[in-house]
Design an enzyme around this catalytic site. Structure first.
Site, PDB file in Angstrom:
ATOM      1  CB  SER A 138      10.613   6.790 -41.735  1.00  0.00           C
ATOM      2  OG  SER A 138       9.879   5.823 -41.013  1.00  0.00           O
ATOM      3  CE1 TYR A 151      13.184   8.048 -36.933  1.00  0.00           C
ATOM      4  CE2 TYR A 151      11.028   7.349 -37.709  1.00  0.00           C
ATOM      5  CZ  TYR A 151      12.409   7.283 -37.782  1.00  0.00           C
ATOM      6  OH  TYR A 151      13.012   6.454 -38.705  1.00  0.00           O
TER       7      TYR A 151
END
Ligand code: NAD
Length: 256
Positions: A138, A151
């Site tokens: 990401s 995350y």
């Protein structure tokens, strides 16, 4: 281009994983799907592209499940040539309020699962002297955002794992690279749009504009199809010497 190859994509019953699975199937690769929710729809979509498709419901937080999935793929297709580590979840909260159980789940599903699938896929790839490992990290593997501690930690970890996997296999036909998307409008992000609309008492369209405006200069979502095309490039002959890259497709997010 990928006829006769087998691609296993974790978390491929929806969103980015399904988009990448379709792009690889369009190039002729047989597909091993994984993930929760509707299975028959994604299976039919892939089969319609004229390739073989199988499914394993491994919970990617469980190393024993991952092992069983890799064994099923080897039994059905001979070996996994292309591994796409994509399964992932999100939870948004400040560190002092972050549920410990959510931290553990995010690290297990978003990071440790990639280690387990990679260690199990590598021996057959090395024996064949060809393999592609693509980690869906990401933009949060490159930069941080508040309230996403687990995350961001997991995705930075995935970028690190990508570099080490690439280096350990640099003299072989096995490459490893990471894809770093910005916002992609999948169920994972729709939940964040809905939460913003609810918290600020604004419409969905306004919440979407706010979400993009905070981070993504292009004011556009990246699509699963665009990410699929990047995965196909990593699998192509032109990608032979692309090793350990963390390639963002983020509308300029990380350039700021
Ligand atoms: P999604 O929610 O649409 O899909 C997630 C997939 O993972 C689904 O198939 C789901 O069933 C599967 N999954 C979840 N938990 C699992 C588990 N324990 N075991 C097996 N499968 C499991 O999400 P998405 O947006 O397509 O996300 C896919 C990946 O892309 C994730 O790693 C995510 O972090 C990453 N990503 C997404 C965005 C975005 O904006 N959507 C941006 C950057 C990175």
């Amino acid at each position: 281009m990928l006829k006769g190859k087998t691609a296993l994509i974790t978390g491929s019953t929806s969103g980015i994983g399904l988009g990448i699975a379709k792009a690889l199937a369009q190039q002729g690769a047989n597909i091993m799907l994984n993930g929760f929710g509707d299975i028959e729809g994604p299976k039919a979509e892939i089969a319609a592209l004229g390739v073989q498709v199988d499914y394993h419901g491994a919970d990617m937080s469980q190393p024993a499940d991952i092992e069983a999935m890799m064994q099923q793929a080897a039994k059905r297709f001979g070996r996994v040539d292309i591994l796409v580590n994509n399964a992932g979840i999100q939870h948004v909260a400040r560190i002092e309020n972050f549920p410990v159980e959510r931290w553990d789940a995010i690290i297990a599903i978003n990071l440790s699962s990639a280690f387990h699938a990679t260690r199990l896929a590598l021996p057959a790839m090395k024996a064949a002297n060809w393999g592609r490992i693509i980690n869906v990290a990401s933009v949060h593997g490159l930069v941080g955002s508040a309230e996403k501690s687990a995350y961001v930690a997991a995705k930075h970890g995935v970028v690190g794992l990508t570099k080490v996997t690439a280096l350990e296999n640099a003299t072989t036909g096995v490459t490893c690279n990471a894809i770093c998307p910005g916002w992609v409008l999948t169920p994972l992000v729709q939940k964040q749009v809905d939460a913003k609309a609810e918290a600020l008492k604004i419409s969905n369209a306004e919440a979407t504009k706010l979400l993009l405006g905070e981070k993504e200069p292009s004011m556009q979502f990246t699509s699963p199809e665009e990410l699929g095309a990047l995965a196909v490039f990593f699998c192509s002959a032109a990608g032979n010497n692309v090793r350990g890259a963390a390639w963002n497709m983020d509308g300029g997010w990380a350039a700021q």
